[in-house]
Design a protein around this motif. Structure first.
Motif, PDB file in Angstrom:
ATOM      1  N   PHE A  61       0.832  -1.203   0.000  1.00 14.76           N
ATOM      2  CA  PHE A  61       0.000   0.000   0.000  1.00 14.76           C
ATOM      3  C   PHE A  61       0.868   1.255   0.000  1.00 14.76           C
ATOM      4  O   PHE A  61       1.839   1.348   0.743  1.00 14.76           O
ATOM      5  N   VAL A 110      -3.101   2.663  -6.901  1.00 13.48           N
ATOM      6  CA  VAL A 110      -3.275   1.217  -7.048  1.00 13.48           C
ATOM      7  C   VAL A 110      -1.996   0.526  -6.576  1.00 13.48           C
ATOM      8  O   VAL A 110      -0.914   0.789  -7.094  1.00 13.48           O
ATOM      9  N   SER A 114      -1.590  -5.653  -7.773  1.00 14.45           N
ATOM     10  CA  SER A 114      -3.017  -5.926  -7.685  1.00 14.45           C
ATOM     11  C   SER A 114      -3.584  -6.115  -9.082  1.00 14.45           C
ATOM     12  O   SER A 114      -3.074  -5.569 -10.063  1.00 14.45           O
ATOM     13  N   THR A 115      -4.658  -6.892  -9.180  1.00 11.60           N
ATOM     14  CA  THR A 115      -5.191  -7.265 -10.488  1.00 11.60           C
ATOM     15  C   THR A 115      -6.067  -6.187 -11.111  1.00 11.60           C
ATOM     16  O   THR A 115      -6.302  -6.218 -12.309  1.00 11.60           O
ATOM     17  N   ALA A 117      -7.903  -1.912 -10.534  1.00 10.93           N
ATOM     18  CA  ALA A 117      -8.022  -0.696  -9.735  1.00 10.93           C
ATOM     19  C   ALA A 117      -9.066  -0.917  -8.654  1.00 10.93           C
ATOM     20  O   ALA A 117      -9.896  -1.821  -8.732  1.00 10.93           O
ATOM     21  N   GLY A 118      -9.041  -0.071  -7.633  1.00  8.56           N
ATOM     22  CA  GLY A 118      -9.966  -0.214  -6.514  1.00  8.56           C
ATOM     23  C   GLY A 118     -11.404  -0.068  -6.954  1.00  8.56           C
ATOM     24  O   GLY A 118     -11.731   0.644  -7.900  1.00  8.56           O
ATOM     25  N   THR A 119     -12.297  -0.769  -6.284  1.00  9.70           N
ATOM     26  CA  THR A 119     -13.724  -0.673  -6.524  1.00  9.70           C
ATOM     27  C   THR A 119     -14.407  -0.285  -5.228  1.00  9.70           C
ATOM     28  O   THR A 119     -13.945  -0.625  -4.135  1.00  9.70           O
ATOM     29  N   GLN A 132     -12.195   1.349  -0.857  1.00 13.40           N
ATOM     30  CA  GLN A 132     -11.821   0.722  -2.102  1.00 13.40           C
ATOM     31  C   GLN A 132     -11.202  -0.633  -1.801  1.00 13.40           C
ATOM     32  O   GLN A 132     -10.544  -0.812  -0.774  1.00 13.40           O
ATOM     33  N   PHE A 134      -8.746  -3.745  -3.360  1.00 11.13           N
ATOM     34  CA  PHE A 134      -7.764  -4.162  -4.359  1.00 11.13           C
ATOM     35  C   PHE A 134      -7.518  -5.653  -4.168  1.00 11.13           C
ATOM     36  O   PHE A 134      -7.430  -6.126  -3.029  1.00 11.13           O
ATOM     37  N   TRP A 136      -5.491  -9.427  -5.354  1.00 17.07           N
ATOM     38  CA  TRP A 136      -4.320 -10.098  -5.924  1.00 17.07           C
ATOM     39  C   TRP A 136      -4.719 -11.512  -6.327  1.00 17.07           C
ATOM     40  O   TRP A 136      -5.671 -12.073  -5.791  1.00 17.07           O
ATOM     41  N   GLN A 146      -6.837  -9.746  -0.552  1.00 15.51           N
ATOM     42  CA  GLN A 146      -7.309  -8.411  -0.883  1.00 15.51           C
ATOM     43  C   GLN A 146      -6.886  -7.379   0.155  1.00 15.51           C
ATOM     44  O   GLN A 146      -6.585  -7.708   1.299  1.00 15.51           O
ATOM     45  N   GLU A 148      -8.280  -3.701   1.600  1.00 17.66           N
ATOM     46  CA  GLU A 148      -9.416  -2.785   1.630  1.00 17.66           C
ATOM     47  C   GLU A 148      -8.992  -1.487   2.312  1.00 17.66           C
ATOM     48  O   GLU A 148      -8.505  -1.498   3.445  1.00 17.66           O
TER      49      GLU A 148
END
Length: 290
Positions: A61, A110, A114-115, A117-119, A132, A134, A136, A146, A148
């Motif tokens: 991060f 990002v 990570s696979t 972008a954040g959602t 968000q 992220f 892997w 993940q 968060e």
């Protein structure tokens, strides 16, 4: 006379010296053989792997510019405010860190590896926090990986909570392996809605050997609470024995409802949750329509 004595003494000394130099070496002592046992690598503990991975995700991060790391949860934010979606499974490792930064909600970079972008992960009470997620890629041992990032603003300061959440596949206990020689399967099929039960027996050796082989080859899956909507599924409980009416060796339970599950439990032992991907084939071997 003196010369002859002196010569004799010198000759004796010379003989003694030669004899000492040419005397055979003493016999070696008993041979000692030291056997070093081979070193076997210690078995991998999935929980330890998950803990290390969670710390690695936290290290990936990138705090916003000007962010200050906090030693723990900020007193300014009530615990229930944070919107963190924690998987409800037993095999979970969680690591958490906090930061604060001046101003409104900052842009979150990002993390490396990570696979996507954040959602948006939703918000806490009264929309007081947002986050968000992220992710892997999973591995053979780690089924979910993940990070968060939740943010909550108070005045002119925004607080960040970052959770690394790693779910791992538990080791398969030896007790989960069904013994060979099963020759009887007592099958009870229960309808989820009506609770109507039917019973049947399977004694075909070829089908039973294939059933046992398939179950023994299945990998474990994480277990935990599951919220399953009501559906018209079945619960199929199969008691396996070496002889008809003999002691039950293991019980395999398969569900076909909205929450598909497959478990194996030795008599007197613990339940192990297994990958249900072979469910349909197993039910075909038992002669259960699905």
């Amino acid at each position: 006379m003196g010369n002859r004595i002196r010569a004799a003494v010198l000759a004796a000394l010379a003989f003694a010296l030669v004899t000492a130099c040419t005397a055979p070496a003493s016999a070696p002592g008993p041979q000692v053989t030291i056997t070093v046992p081979p070193r076997h690598p210690a078995p991998i503990d999935p929980g330890t792997v998950a803990s290390a991975d969670a710390l690695g995700l936290l290290d990936a991060f990138q705090p916003p510019a000007g962010a200050v790391a906090l030693p723990g949860a900020p007193a300014e934010i009530a615990p229930e405010v944070w919107s963190v979606g924690i998987p409800s499974v037993t095999q979970l490792r969680q690591q958490t860190r906090y930061w604060k930064v001046a101003g409104g909600r900052p842009a979150i970079a990002v993390p490396a590896g990570s696979t996507a972008a954040g959602t948006e992960s939703g918000s806490g009470p009264a929309g007081s926090s947002s986050g968000q997620i992220f992710a892997w890629p999973a591995t053979d041992i780690l089924t979910e990986r993940q990070l968060e990032v939740s943010t909550s603003t108070r005045g002119d300061t925004t607080y960040l909570r970052v959770d690394a959440l790693v779910v791992y596949r538990p080791a398969k206990p030896a007790s989960a392996t069904i013994p060979s020689g099963v020759r009887d399967a007592a099958v009870t099929v229960t309808e989820d809605i009506s609770r109507h039960e039917t019973r049947q027996a399977v004694t075909d050796p070829a089908k039973l050997d294939e059933f046992v082989r398939l179950v023994n080859d299945l990998r474990t899956v994480p277990d935990g609470r599951m919220n399953c909507p009501i559906s018209h599924g079945l619960t199929v409980s199969t008691e396996l024995s070496a002889t008809a009416g003999g002691p039950v060796l293991s019980t395999v339970v398969i569900t076909t409802s909205s929450c598909v599950r497959l478990t194996v439990q030795p008599t007197g032992g613990d339940i192990t949750f297994l990958d249900p991907s072979s469910r349909d084939h197993l039910l075909d071997l038992l002669g259960v329509a699905h």
